[in-house]
Design an enzyme around this catalytic site. Sequence first.
Site, PDB file in Angstrom:
ATOM      1  N   GLY A  12       9.561  96.690  17.694  1.00  0.00           N
ATOM      2  CA  GLY A  12      10.508  95.858  18.458  1.00  0.00           C
ATOM      3  C   GLY A  12      11.093  94.806  17.529  1.00  0.00           C
ATOM      4  O   GLY A  12      11.309  93.657  17.907  1.00  0.00           O
ATOM      5  N   ASP A  16      14.083  89.366  20.211  1.00  0.00           N
ATOM      6  CA  ASP A  16      14.109  87.914  20.097  1.00  0.00           C
ATOM      7  C   ASP A  16      12.821  87.318  19.519  1.00  0.00           C
ATOM      8  O   ASP A  16      12.850  86.489  18.618  1.00  0.00           O
ATOM      9  CB  ASP A  16      14.278  87.358  21.514  1.00  0.00           C
ATOM     10  CG  ASP A  16      15.403  86.371  21.563  1.00  0.00           C
ATOM     11  OD1 ASP A  16      16.358  86.555  20.777  1.00  0.00           O
ATOM     12  OD2 ASP A  16      15.306  85.424  22.368  1.00  0.00           O
ATOM     13  N   LYS A 149       1.850  89.382  26.608  1.00  0.00           N
ATOM     14  CA  LYS A 149       2.046  89.520  28.040  1.00  0.00           C
ATOM     15  C   LYS A 149       3.490  89.926  28.342  1.00  0.00           C
ATOM     16  O   LYS A 149       4.344  89.705  27.495  1.00  0.00           O
ATOM     17  CB  LYS A 149       1.689  88.210  28.739  1.00  0.00           C
ATOM     18  CG  LYS A 149       2.722  87.099  28.499  1.00  0.00           C
ATOM     19  CD  LYS A 149       2.736  86.124  29.655  1.00  0.00           C
ATOM     20  CE  LYS A 149       4.047  85.412  29.767  1.00  0.00           C
ATOM     21  NZ  LYS A 149       4.411  84.487  28.734  1.00  0.00           N
ATOM     22  N   HIS A 179      -0.013  82.718  23.407  1.00  0.00           N
ATOM     23  CA  HIS A 179       0.301  81.846  22.263  1.00  0.00           C
ATOM     24  C   HIS A 179      -0.099  80.381  22.500  1.00  0.00           C
ATOM     25  O   HIS A 179      -0.220  79.616  21.560  1.00  0.00           O
ATOM     26  CB  HIS A 179       1.760  81.992  21.819  1.00  0.00           C
ATOM     27  CG  HIS A 179       2.760  81.271  22.672  1.00  0.00           C
ATOM     28  ND1 HIS A 179       3.142  81.711  23.901  1.00  0.00           N
ATOM     29  CD2 HIS A 179       3.456  80.135  22.454  1.00  0.00           C
ATOM     30  CE1 HIS A 179       4.045  80.880  24.402  1.00  0.00           C
ATOM     31  NE2 HIS A 179       4.250  79.905  23.538  1.00  0.00           N
ATOM     32  N   HIS A 241      -1.011  80.881  30.365  1.00  0.00           N
ATOM     33  CA  HIS A 241      -1.063  79.686  29.522  1.00  0.00           C
ATOM     34  C   HIS A 241      -1.893  78.558  30.156  1.00  0.00           C
ATOM     35  O   HIS A 241      -2.809  78.030  29.549  1.00  0.00           O
ATOM     36  CB  HIS A 241       0.341  79.169  29.224  1.00  0.00           C
ATOM     37  CG  HIS A 241       1.236  80.179  28.560  1.00  0.00           C
ATOM     38  ND1 HIS A 241       0.751  81.163  27.745  1.00  0.00           N
ATOM     39  CD2 HIS A 241       2.581  80.345  28.589  1.00  0.00           C
ATOM     40  CE1 HIS A 241       1.767  81.905  27.286  1.00  0.00           C
ATOM     41  NE2 HIS A 241       2.887  81.429  27.797  1.00  0.00           N
ATOM     42  N   ARG A 342      11.189  68.456  28.679  1.00  0.00           N
ATOM     43  CA  ARG A 342      10.344  69.518  28.140  1.00  0.00           C
ATOM     44  C   ARG A 342       9.027  68.900  27.703  1.00  0.00           C
ATOM     45  O   ARG A 342       9.006  67.850  27.056  1.00  0.00           O
ATOM     46  CB  ARG A 342      11.023  70.174  26.934  1.00  0.00           C
ATOM     47  CG  ARG A 342      10.132  71.196  26.254  1.00  0.00           C
ATOM     48  CD  ARG A 342      10.853  72.052  25.233  1.00  0.00           C
ATOM     49  NE  ARG A 342       9.888  72.965  24.635  1.00  0.00           N
ATOM     50  CZ  ARG A 342       9.273  72.738  23.473  1.00  0.00           C
ATOM     51  NH1 ARG A 342       9.549  71.667  22.767  1.00  0.00           N
ATOM     52  NH2 ARG A 342       8.377  73.598  23.014  1.00  0.00           N
ATOM     53  N   GLN A 378       2.623  69.290  23.679  1.00  0.00           N
ATOM     54  CA  GLN A 378       3.938  69.308  23.053  1.00  0.00           C
ATOM     55  C   GLN A 378       4.949  68.589  23.914  1.00  0.00           C
ATOM     56  O   GLN A 378       4.712  68.459  25.111  1.00  0.00           O
ATOM     57  CB  GLN A 378       4.406  70.746  22.809  1.00  0.00           C
ATOM     58  CG  GLN A 378       4.633  71.512  24.105  1.00  0.00           C
ATOM     59  CD  GLN A 378       4.913  72.987  23.899  1.00  0.00           C
ATOM     60  OE1 GLN A 378       4.456  73.572  22.938  1.00  0.00           O
ATOM     61  NE2 GLN A 378       5.680  73.580  24.782  1.00  0.00           N
TER      62      GLN A 378
HETATM   63  C1  BG6 Z   1       6.455  82.116  27.183  1.00  0.00           C
HETATM   64  C2  BG6 Z   1       7.194  82.275  28.484  1.00  0.00           C
HETATM   65  O1  BG6 Z   1       5.204  82.741  27.263  1.00  0.00           O
HETATM   66  O2  BG6 Z   1       6.279  80.747  26.896  1.00  0.00           O
HETATM   67  C3  BG6 Z   1       8.518  81.537  28.434  1.00  0.00           C
HETATM   68  O3  BG6 Z   1       7.424  83.651  28.734  1.00  0.00           O
HETATM   69  C4  BG6 Z   1       8.327  80.104  28.004  1.00  0.00           C
HETATM   70  O4  BG6 Z   1       9.151  81.578  29.703  1.00  0.00           O
HETATM   71  C5  BG6 Z   1       7.475  80.029  26.735  1.00  0.00           C
HETATM   72  O5  BG6 Z   1       9.604  79.541  27.768  1.00  0.00           O
HETATM   73  C6  BG6 Z   1       7.126  78.592  26.398  1.00  0.00           C
HETATM   74  O6  BG6 Z   1       6.504  78.557  25.148  1.00  0.00           O
HETATM   75  P1  BG6 Z   1       6.553  77.236  24.279  1.00  0.00           P
HETATM   76  O7  BG6 Z   1       5.634  77.526  23.159  1.00  0.00           O
HETATM   77  O8  BG6 Z   1       7.969  77.055  23.867  1.00  0.00           O
HETATM   78  O9  BG6 Z   1       6.092  76.140  25.177  1.00  0.00           O
END
Ligand code: BG6
Length: 489
Positions: A12, A16, A149, A179, A241, A342, A378
Amino acid sequence: VMESTISITVVGASGDLAKKKIFPALFALYYEGFLPKHFTVFGYARSKMTDEELRTMVSKTLTCRIDQRENCGDKMEQFLKRCFYHSGQYNSEENFAELDKKLREKEVGKVPNRLFYLSIPPNIFVDVVRCASYSASSSTGWTRVIVEKPFGRDSESSAELTRCLKLYLNEDQIFRIDHYLGKELVENLSVLRFSNLVFEPLWSRNYIRNVQFIFSEDFGTEGRGGYFDSYGIIRDIMQNHLLQILALFAMETPVSLDAEDIRNEKVKVLRSMRPLQLDDVITGQYKGHMKGGKAYPAYTDDPTVPNDSLTATFAAAALFIDNARWDGVPFLMKAGKALHKRGAEIRVQFRHVPGNLYKRTFGTDLDKATNELVIRVQPDETIYLKINNKIPGLGMRLDRSNLDLHYAARYPREIPDAYERLLLDAIEGERRLFIRSDELDAAWALFSPLLKELEEKKIAPELYPYGSRGPVGAHYLAAKYNVRWGDLS
Ligand code: BG6
């Protein structure tokens, strides 16, 4: 002794995630000297591309994190020389056999280790694993597969995916990524708890009133509506998460730092939790909004989303752990897209001080005088503890102050991206930060009945304006448990 080599195949490669995260993370590891001496990186995808074209594509997203670092350009060139491309279908044994042939050419005279990163939609995971495993079965080194996932949509589909993967792979070859587990402050959670005497003894219902896990994004689905609409925020963020962070937060002390010991504790705490009840969840969806002369779109304005979609882009939930340590303590989660800010935070609100000697100086609002530990994952990594303190001077006036560990000030160095840590761990065979299959089952067991009910009853999400703080229902939910949400700092 024969030297070994590792081939890392990104399946893949034109997607992205590959462009934004995987290739840059691999380069960062190379730049910092963490990749083994012999390695190659292969991109695999359907589009036709030459090695050179892949290199050009990849080079656009590589950075040395802090620009103008020494030798950055040279290192990039050296890295790109080790990158190759093979175009093929995801369900073609023949195409994977061609890839295998190319891999073998690079592996001659070395013990061949292979890492496949499946950066593809889940409906083709099994095809790829099947095709790739035929050719890999003869090799003498190890083969590992990283999957991202969504691992299914509920308990059944997740179990089915696991069953299919296990036709071709052993559990210890499957590296399920979340992650968030690779984020610095999430990894630090256990250090904070288990290496500081001042925290662990307080880590229970005796001293903690509630814990909050907050995830907030100030942008909408922007182009990802297609994927998002069939999953929604609960599956996208909460079930993985936030729940992973909760498990690390609440688990008992593991026997050791060994991956199996840690994951055993996480499974145990997940299995001590009550499956979510409809009453303890509220959902929301963002609607269009004019702000500062700019029009922000509604979720359903996304061309890939049906106009009558009931998918939640926001959710808040109260969860409970029915064990001796946490009985009765609400664990609140809140996750949303298109909100005002954010950020991701863990907030631990402690109980009131019994017989608070200083209560008069605070008036009646005791909430204002309780300690709170905030772990900001974060942006802008920080850990701080809200304490009461005397305002210097004559008289006795108290104030809330922060004992503050601000990473940017204390550790003036770049924090590696989560994908760097996780890729390195997968290369080294360290499984601590990856999700074991029983852990995944336990996570789904908590959310599956609720998700089913939400869908069957067609529960409409509460609309909230793009860029707002989300639906007011989240406040009522918290109020039910005498909790006030902390505000993202
Ligand atoms: C991903 C989600 O697992 O995590 C996304 O599918 C989300 O929708 C992203 O934007 C957020 O990751 P981070 O590391 O930018 O907080």
